[in-house]
Scaffold this motif. Sequence first.
Motif, PDB file in Angstrom:
ATOM      1  N   THR A 278      -2.209  -6.880  -2.723  1.00  0.00           N
ATOM      2  CA  THR A 278      -2.543  -5.559  -2.184  1.00  0.00           C
ATOM      3  C   THR A 278      -2.400  -4.478  -3.248  1.00  0.00           C
ATOM      4  O   THR A 278      -3.229  -3.565  -3.342  1.00  0.00           O
ATOM      5  CB  THR A 278      -1.636  -5.231  -0.987  1.00  0.00           C
ATOM      6  OG1 THR A 278      -1.769  -6.256   0.003  1.00  0.00           O
ATOM      7  CG2 THR A 278      -2.013  -3.892  -0.361  1.00  0.00           C
ATOM      8  N   GLN A 279      -1.362  -4.554  -4.052  1.00  0.00           N
ATOM      9  CA  GLN A 279      -1.195  -3.584  -5.133  1.00  0.00           C
ATOM     10  C   GLN A 279      -2.338  -3.670  -6.130  1.00  0.00           C
ATOM     11  O   GLN A 279      -2.751  -2.656  -6.703  1.00  0.00           O
ATOM     12  CB  GLN A 279       0.142  -3.820  -5.839  1.00  0.00           C
ATOM     13  CG  GLN A 279       1.351  -3.395  -5.028  1.00  0.00           C
ATOM     14  CD  GLN A 279       2.649  -3.593  -5.771  1.00  0.00           C
ATOM     15  OE1 GLN A 279       2.812  -4.561  -6.512  1.00  0.00           O
ATOM     16  NE2 GLN A 279       3.594  -2.692  -5.565  1.00  0.00           N
TER      17      GLN A 279
ATOM     18  N   ARG B 241      -5.386  -2.030  -4.396  1.00  0.00           N
ATOM     19  CA  ARG B 241      -5.208  -0.626  -4.029  1.00  0.00           C
ATOM     20  C   ARG B 241      -5.887   0.328  -5.005  1.00  0.00           C
ATOM     21  O   ARG B 241      -6.298   1.427  -4.628  1.00  0.00           O
ATOM     22  CB  ARG B 241      -3.710  -0.305  -3.959  1.00  0.00           C
ATOM     23  CG  ARG B 241      -3.377   1.068  -3.425  1.00  0.00           C
ATOM     24  CD  ARG B 241      -1.871   1.233  -3.333  1.00  0.00           C
ATOM     25  NE  ARG B 241      -1.227   1.050  -4.625  1.00  0.00           N
ATOM     26  CZ  ARG B 241       0.096   1.038  -4.815  1.00  0.00           C
ATOM     27  NH1 ARG B 241       0.891   1.157  -3.767  1.00  0.00           N
ATOM     28  NH2 ARG B 241       0.604   0.862  -6.013  1.00  0.00           N
TER      29      ARG B 241
ATOM     30  N   VAL C 262      -6.006  -0.223   4.994  1.00  0.00           N
ATOM     31  CA  VAL C 262      -5.297  -1.476   4.737  1.00  0.00           C
ATOM     32  C   VAL C 262      -5.945  -2.643   5.465  1.00  0.00           C
ATOM     33  O   VAL C 262      -6.184  -3.707   4.872  1.00  0.00           O
ATOM     34  CB  VAL C 262      -3.817  -1.336   5.141  1.00  0.00           C
ATOM     35  CG1 VAL C 262      -3.125  -2.698   5.103  1.00  0.00           C
ATOM     36  CG2 VAL C 262      -3.102  -0.373   4.206  1.00  0.00           C
TER      37      VAL C 262
ATOM     38  N   TYR D  98       0.812  -1.225   0.000  1.00  0.00           N
ATOM     39  CA  TYR D  98       0.000   0.000   0.000  1.00  0.00           C
ATOM     40  C   TYR D  98       0.841   1.268   0.000  1.00  0.00           C
ATOM     41  O   TYR D  98       0.514   2.236  -0.701  1.00  0.00           O
ATOM     42  CB  TYR D  98      -0.935  -0.001   1.208  1.00  0.00           C
ATOM     43  CG  TYR D  98      -1.899   1.159   1.214  1.00  0.00           C
ATOM     44  CD1 TYR D  98      -3.035   1.121   0.419  1.00  0.00           C
ATOM     45  CD2 TYR D  98      -1.671   2.282   2.001  1.00  0.00           C
ATOM     46  CE1 TYR D  98      -3.924   2.184   0.392  1.00  0.00           C
ATOM     47  CE2 TYR D  98      -2.556   3.344   1.988  1.00  0.00           C
ATOM     48  CZ  TYR D  98      -3.681   3.297   1.187  1.00  0.00           C
ATOM     49  OH  TYR D  98      -4.553   4.353   1.173  1.00  0.00           O
TER      50      TYR D  98
END
Length: 304
Positions: free
Chosen positions: A182-183, A186, A205, A122
Motif C-alpha cells: 500500500t505504501q 500510495r 483505499v 495509507y
Amino acid sequence: MTTQTLSRSETQIPDAPSPWKVFARVASTVWSNGKARIGLIVLGLFILVAVFAPLIAPYGATENGFDRSADASAAHWLGTTAAGEDVLSQLIWGSQISIFVGLIAGLFSTIIAVFIGLSWGYVRGFGADVINFVVNLFLVIPGLPLMIVIAAYLSGGGIGMIIIVVVITGWAWGARVLRSQTQSLRSRDFVTAAVFSGERPFRIVFREILPNMTSLIVGNFFGAATAAILAEAGLEYLGLGDSSIVSWGTMLFWAQNSNALLTGQWALLFAPGLCIALLATSLTLINFGVDGISNPRLREGAKK
C-alpha cells in the motif's frame, strides 16, 4: 463540423472487461502453472471427499461397535481405533472439520489483514503509530504459545473457539505485507489524481488501491488457510480443542492417548498426518499460480 458528427461508438471510452472475463483470465493463468494445477486437483479431491462424506464413508464417524484396535482388513481398510471406531470412516468425516476451519479461519484472517494493512499503509501520523504498535505486538509474541494461552482461556468453545484463536493469531503477517504494498501504491499517479479530485480516504483505499493488490490478497488467503489447517491440527493434538468432534487433529490426539505406535496401529497417526500434509501442500502449490498473476516473468517461464 466533422468532430460533431462523430458517432457515439467512435468517441465512447471502451468498457471495462466484465468480471467473468477477468475471472476466466485469472483461472487460466493459475491453471497454466503445473504446480498450481496439481494443487488444485488435490484440493478439489479433498473438497469432494468432505462434501460427499456421508456417501463415501462406510460407517458413521462415531460408530464404535467394532473390535477394538483391530488390524487392517476387508471390512476396515485402515483398522479400528482403541474405542472400536473405523479409521477410514473417521478420516473421511474428519476432512469436513479440517477443511472448514482452514478455509473460514483463512478467510477471516485475510479480511482483517486487508482492512488493517491497507489502512496502516495509507494513513499517517498518530493513527499509523497506534496500528504499528498493535501489529508489532502480535508479531513479537510467538504464535504457538499465544494460541495455547488463548485456547486454554476459551476452552469449551468447540470449532468456533478454534477459528477465533487462529484468526486472532494469524492476521498480523498478512497485514504487514499488505501495508508495504500500500505504501508503494500510495505515491502512484492514479492515487494522487483521486486525492486532488476530492475522493475520501476510505474510497481511495478500497476502490483505487485494493483492486491492484488482488493477487497479493489471494496469496495471503492461501497462506493463512494453510497456517489455519496446521494450527487447528496442532491445537486438537494438544487436547485444547473439542475432543468430542472428529477431525484429523482429534484423530492424532486419540491415537497418542492410546499409544498407537506401541500397539502397531501406525495408520492412526500416519493417515491423518498425511492428509494434513497433502492439504497444506496443495494450498502452497496453488500459490505458485497465484504469483503468476502479478508477476509476468513467472507466466513467461511457465509458457517456456
